[in-house]
Design an enzyme around this catalytic site. Sequence first.
Site, PDB file in Angstrom:
ATOM      1  N   GLY A 271      23.034  25.264  69.596  1.00 49.64           N
ATOM      2  CA  GLY A 271      23.685  25.385  68.277  1.00 49.64           C
ATOM      3  C   GLY A 271      25.181  25.516  68.483  1.00 49.64           C
ATOM      4  N   CYS A 276      35.528  27.852  63.898  1.00 53.58           N
ATOM      5  CA  CYS A 276      35.867  26.881  62.849  1.00 53.58           C
ATOM      6  C   CYS A 276      34.686  26.279  62.105  1.00 53.58           C
ATOM      7  CB  CYS A 276      36.700  25.760  63.452  1.00 53.58           C
ATOM      8  SG  CYS A 276      38.312  26.317  63.970  1.00 53.58           S
TER       9      CYS A 276
HETATM   10  P1  NAD Z   1      43.658  33.943  65.351  1.00 54.08           P
HETATM   11  O1  NAD Z   1      42.919  35.025  64.693  1.00 54.08           O
HETATM   12  O2  NAD Z   1      43.498  33.702  66.816  1.00 54.08           O
HETATM   13  O3  NAD Z   1      45.238  34.135  65.099  1.00 54.08           O
HETATM   14  C1  NAD Z   1      45.798  34.445  63.871  1.00 54.08           C
HETATM   15  C2  NAD Z   1      46.931  35.446  64.093  1.00 54.08           C
HETATM   16  O4  NAD Z   1      47.646  35.612  62.876  1.00 54.08           O
HETATM   17  C3  NAD Z   1      46.476  36.826  64.509  1.00 54.08           C
HETATM   18  O5  NAD Z   1      47.035  37.186  65.755  1.00 54.08           O
HETATM   19  C4  NAD Z   1      46.970  37.751  63.378  1.00 54.08           C
HETATM   20  O6  NAD Z   1      47.411  39.028  63.818  1.00 54.08           O
HETATM   21  C5  NAD Z   1      48.121  36.946  62.827  1.00 54.08           C
HETATM   22  N1  NAD Z   1      48.473  37.300  61.450  1.00 54.08           N
HETATM   23  C6  NAD Z   1      47.656  37.471  60.378  1.00 54.08           C
HETATM   24  N2  NAD Z   1      48.364  37.749  59.279  1.00 54.08           N
HETATM   25  C7  NAD Z   1      49.674  37.763  59.648  1.00 54.08           C
HETATM   26  C8  NAD Z   1      50.894  37.990  58.954  1.00 54.08           C
HETATM   27  N3  NAD Z   1      50.899  38.213  57.640  1.00 54.08           N
HETATM   28  N4  NAD Z   1      52.040  37.950  59.650  1.00 54.08           N
HETATM   29  C9  NAD Z   1      52.050  37.701  60.970  1.00 54.08           C
HETATM   30  N5  NAD Z   1      50.928  37.465  61.686  1.00 54.08           N
HETATM   31  C10 NAD Z   1      49.750  37.492  61.032  1.00 54.08           C
HETATM   32  O7  NAD Z   1      43.297  32.608  64.549  1.00 54.08           O
HETATM   33  P2  NAD Z   1      43.330  31.098  65.097  1.00 54.08           P
HETATM   34  O8  NAD Z   1      42.075  30.787  65.813  1.00 54.08           O
HETATM   35  O9  NAD Z   1      44.640  30.850  65.757  1.00 54.08           O
HETATM   36  O10 NAD Z   1      43.270  30.299  63.728  1.00 54.08           O
HETATM   37  C11 NAD Z   1      44.391  30.240  62.865  1.00 54.08           C
HETATM   38  C12 NAD Z   1      44.127  29.195  61.797  1.00 54.08           C
HETATM   39  O11 NAD Z   1      43.991  27.907  62.406  1.00 54.08           O
HETATM   40  C13 NAD Z   1      42.831  29.417  61.009  1.00 54.08           C
HETATM   41  O12 NAD Z   1      43.045  29.021  59.687  1.00 54.08           O
HETATM   42  C14 NAD Z   1      41.858  28.464  61.683  1.00 54.08           C
HETATM   43  O13 NAD Z   1      40.840  28.041  60.806  1.00 54.08           O
HETATM   44  C15 NAD Z   1      42.748  27.305  62.059  1.00 54.08           C
HETATM   45  N6  NAD Z   1      42.280  26.508  63.208  1.00 54.08           N
HETATM   46  C16 NAD Z   1      41.740  27.107  64.303  1.00 54.08           C
HETATM   47  C17 NAD Z   1      41.349  26.325  65.405  1.00 54.08           C
HETATM   48  C18 NAD Z   1      40.760  26.963  66.629  1.00 54.08           C
HETATM   49  O14 NAD Z   1      40.274  26.233  67.480  1.00 54.08           O
HETATM   50  N7  NAD Z   1      40.782  28.271  66.792  1.00 54.08           N
HETATM   51  C19 NAD Z   1      41.548  24.956  65.377  1.00 54.08           C
HETATM   52  C20 NAD Z   1      42.124  24.374  64.255  1.00 54.08           C
HETATM   53  C21 NAD Z   1      42.498  25.161  63.180  1.00 54.08           C
HETATM   54  C1  UDX Z   2      36.457  22.341  66.573  1.00 54.81           C
HETATM   55  C2  UDX Z   2      36.916  20.896  66.372  1.00 54.81           C
HETATM   56  O1  UDX Z   2      36.380  20.081  67.410  1.00 54.81           O
HETATM   57  C3  UDX Z   2      38.425  20.826  66.368  1.00 54.81           C
HETATM   58  O2  UDX Z   2      38.850  19.497  66.096  1.00 54.81           O
HETATM   59  C4  UDX Z   2      38.959  21.761  65.306  1.00 54.81           C
HETATM   60  O3  UDX Z   2      40.369  21.752  65.291  1.00 54.81           O
HETATM   61  C5  UDX Z   2      38.469  23.180  65.542  1.00 54.81           C
HETATM   62  O4  UDX Z   2      37.030  23.170  65.588  1.00 54.81           O
HETATM   63  P1  UDX Z   2      36.217  23.958  68.667  1.00 54.81           P
HETATM   64  O5  UDX Z   2      35.360  24.767  67.752  1.00 54.81           O
HETATM   65  O6  UDX Z   2      37.319  24.620  69.388  1.00 54.81           O
HETATM   66  O7  UDX Z   2      36.882  22.742  67.864  1.00 54.81           O
HETATM   67  O8  UDX Z   2      35.285  23.266  69.780  1.00 54.81           O
HETATM   68  P2  UDX Z   2      34.270  22.031  69.746  1.00 54.81           P
HETATM   69  O9  UDX Z   2      34.472  21.257  70.987  1.00 54.81           O
HETATM   70  O10 UDX Z   2      34.331  21.277  68.490  1.00 54.81           O
HETATM   71  O11 UDX Z   2      32.850  22.746  69.862  1.00 54.81           O
HETATM   72  C6  UDX Z   2      32.308  23.517  68.814  1.00 54.81           C
HETATM   73  C7  UDX Z   2      30.895  23.932  69.166  1.00 54.81           C
HETATM   74  O12 UDX Z   2      30.011  22.815  69.143  1.00 54.81           O
HETATM   75  C8  UDX Z   2      30.764  24.544  70.562  1.00 54.81           C
HETATM   76  O13 UDX Z   2      29.862  25.616  70.510  1.00 54.81           O
HETATM   77  C9  UDX Z   2      30.197  23.405  71.369  1.00 54.81           C
HETATM   78  O14 UDX Z   2      29.486  23.835  72.509  1.00 54.81           O
HETATM   79  C10 UDX Z   2      29.287  22.751  70.347  1.00 54.81           C
HETATM   80  N1  UDX Z   2      28.987  21.336  70.633  1.00 54.81           N
HETATM   81  C11 UDX Z   2      29.997  20.418  70.695  1.00 54.81           C
HETATM   82  C12 UDX Z   2      27.658  20.933  70.785  1.00 54.81           C
HETATM   83  O15 UDX Z   2      26.735  21.743  70.720  1.00 54.81           O
HETATM   84  N2  UDX Z   2      27.400  19.598  71.026  1.00 54.81           N
HETATM   85  C13 UDX Z   2      28.386  18.668  71.082  1.00 54.81           C
HETATM   86  O16 UDX Z   2      28.055  17.475  71.284  1.00 54.81           O
HETATM   87  C14 UDX Z   2      29.731  19.083  70.920  1.00 54.81           C
END
Ligand code: NAD
Ligand code: UDX
Length: 464
Positions: A271, A276
Amino acid sequence: FSPKLKICCIGAGYVGGPSCAVIAYKCPDIQVTIVDINEQRIKEWNSDNLPVYEPGLDEIVFACRGKNLFFSSDVDFHINEADLIFVSVNTPTKKSGLGAGFASDLAYLESATRRIAKVATSSKIVIEKSTVPCKTAESMRAILDANSNDLIRFDILSNPEFLAEGTAINDLLHPDRVLIGSLTTPEGIRARSVLASVYEHWVPKEKIITANLWSSELSKLAANALLAQRISSINSLSAICEATGADVDEVAFACGLDSRIGPKFLKASVGFGGSCFQKDILNLVYLSESLNLPEVAAYWNQVVIMNEYQKERFTSRIIKSLFNTITNKNLAIFGFAFKKNTGDTRESAAITLIKYFLRENANVRIYDPKVPKEQIVRDLTDPEVASVEKFNQRVQMFDCPYEAAKGTDAIVIVTEWDEFKVLDYQKIYGEMNKPAFVFDGRSIVDYNVLKKIGFKVSVVGKAI
Ligand code: NAD
Ligand code: UDX
């Protein structure tokens, strides 16, 4: 150093940190400051031990930090100094109130926006980097407009981030596309071209695409929903494979050769996890419902339901194979991160599986090469997972897979770390209870080799 442009990124997380570090790395003429209200996190970004593990990230941060890349908890100062402000704060699923369990909690985004409105004394381009529901830019605009005047204007852009954890640096250096959403007013187009000029330092022009604000916001939710849908689709087929003798990897390979389908993201698993997919699909479900589109909502919700079903099904298979009880049995858990090459555990399938194992009163012995032990403790002592007493009684954590497997009845492979493919399984077998089982939730080990050693093996999507 007098920079051409000053960028401030609010939120030093998994997205803000790597994405803005790469901007600094590729744009020596731009000053980038990443700010956060979490002072501990900023301290770590300023230390030798960065708070995010990503292959290649250390090199990039260490090359630019102190030159044109800075980490600070002085949020207001750097907001005020900047020309461009990325808002990259967390937008988790709401836990209570209206839309609880589905809608995004936009409180952090709103508070960051209000901060910009309050402290800015010059015009800013504000960029929505966080993943948000469609039309969020409108709310940001309302807050910012209420604070603009003849001397200060705010332009809002949407620039969703498509990086995946574990490959973030490569994804950022070589993006499939950079999407910039804006208004089509002259000011909107001007703001868009300023942001595009940042990316043009290293991204080919044809990969920098534009859209209207709402398309840009929705594209991010849509991309994640479509990706997750592929995984739920292949996982649903894995159940049919296990019941019939078809092999899900063979099915995925055969289907993936069709250029209309393509080979990627068809790997059956325990799963999907990660911060995200689930959050963004639930957000899409909520959006559909609030637009009075219940059929659309139900369609996407099924992707999440299938994902939960996959974890339950995998657990049932384990219990069934272990003679219908795992009570007091010892299970080695190989991998705790939600995927390989990250230490992130948000929504990791490991947490759900271990929750089920603990409910059956099994003992679990966890090994993951990158997840800090404190993180495992936090995740598993969440009241929704297990009590502290149960955790202390039943869970142990190890620095070495061989130690974790000692005296166990079964190994459960949860994360697809490469090192699990090359362990000395002969040695591991010698130190396990017999019959010794391997449950490969990622289909990564050579089950014929394991069988020859003497293991009883179950692999997701295979009827072996
Ligand atoms: P994260 O929790 O790792 O980081 C967010 C940070 O923002 C935290 O450190 C928090 O303390 C800070 N923060 C919150 N409110 C604040 C404020 N008012 N002022 C200053 N700092 C503040 O989150 P993330 O994984 O980096 O995700 C951030 C965004 O990007 C989310 O909307 C997420 O959906 C999106 N996103 C995440 C991924 C991923 O792979 N993690 C990929 C694409 C998009
Ligand atoms: C995802 C999107 O890929 C990325 O574009 C977006 O910006 C953030 O969300 P991430 O969650 O970091 O990225 O990793 P991803 O490689 O997408 O994997 C998500 C989950 O799906 C993991 O648990 C992975 O192991 C699983 N996965 C992925 C599967 O089970 N099968 C696959 O074929 C691919």
